[in-house]
Write a protein that holds these residues in place. Structure first.
Motif: not given
Length: 155
Positions: A64-86
């Motif tokens: 099973i393979r799936a991909e979650r793309t990173a959310r793009s934004g102009e702001g600064q990340w305060l917390v980033r716990e949700r993994p992205t990638g394949t």
């Protein structure tokens, strides 16, 4: 008004962010259970684009393979716990499954696979045929031939 600042808590927060950002392939939590004559595999894939989900089976290995793309934004990340990638997960399937009849669906962030049990692996009841024999014994049939021919004399 005095504010308490803990430098160790700040270091812990920064270390956690760095460690979480560099994690290798995150786990894909799943449930597997049997329901009658098939197995159901439920894999959590929240936020995954359904078009990136790929399920394949080769030589009894389910991938099973799936991909979650990173959310793009102009702001600064305060917390980033949700993994992205394949993400990928492989399971070795046992014998007795109908691998050519696996069905998959994706709804509400959960990938569901239905894996049927093969017909030859299903338990089956074998009927026992009853035959009837003649229960009556004709006169002289139940005795051995030597006993029938011998005469008893008393003197």
């Amino acid at each position: 008004m005095a504010t308490y600042w803990d430098p160790f808590a700040e270091m812990d927060r920064l270390f956690s962010q760095v460690a979480m950002g560099n994690r290798s392939a995150p786990a894909m939590p799943m449930d597997l259970f049997r329901e009658g004559d098939h197995f159901v595999l439920a894999v959590d894939l929240p936020g995954v684009d359904p078009g990136t989900i790929d399920v394949s089976c080769e030589d009894r290995t389910l991938t099973i393979r799936a991909e979650r793309t990173a959310r793009s934004g102009e702001g600064q990340w305060l917390v980033r716990e949700r993994p992205t990638g394949t993400f990928a997960r492989q399971l070795t399937l046992g014998r007795g499954l109908a691998l050519d009849r696996i069905q998959a669906s994706y709804a509400d962030g959960v990938l569901s696979l239905t894996i049927p049990v093969a017909d030859e692996a299903r338990p089956r009841r074998i009927e026992v045929a009853h035959t009837s024999r003649s229960s009556s014994i004709e006169a002289g049939q139940g005795e051995p031939a030597a006993d029938r021919d011998r005469q008893v004399t008393t003197g």
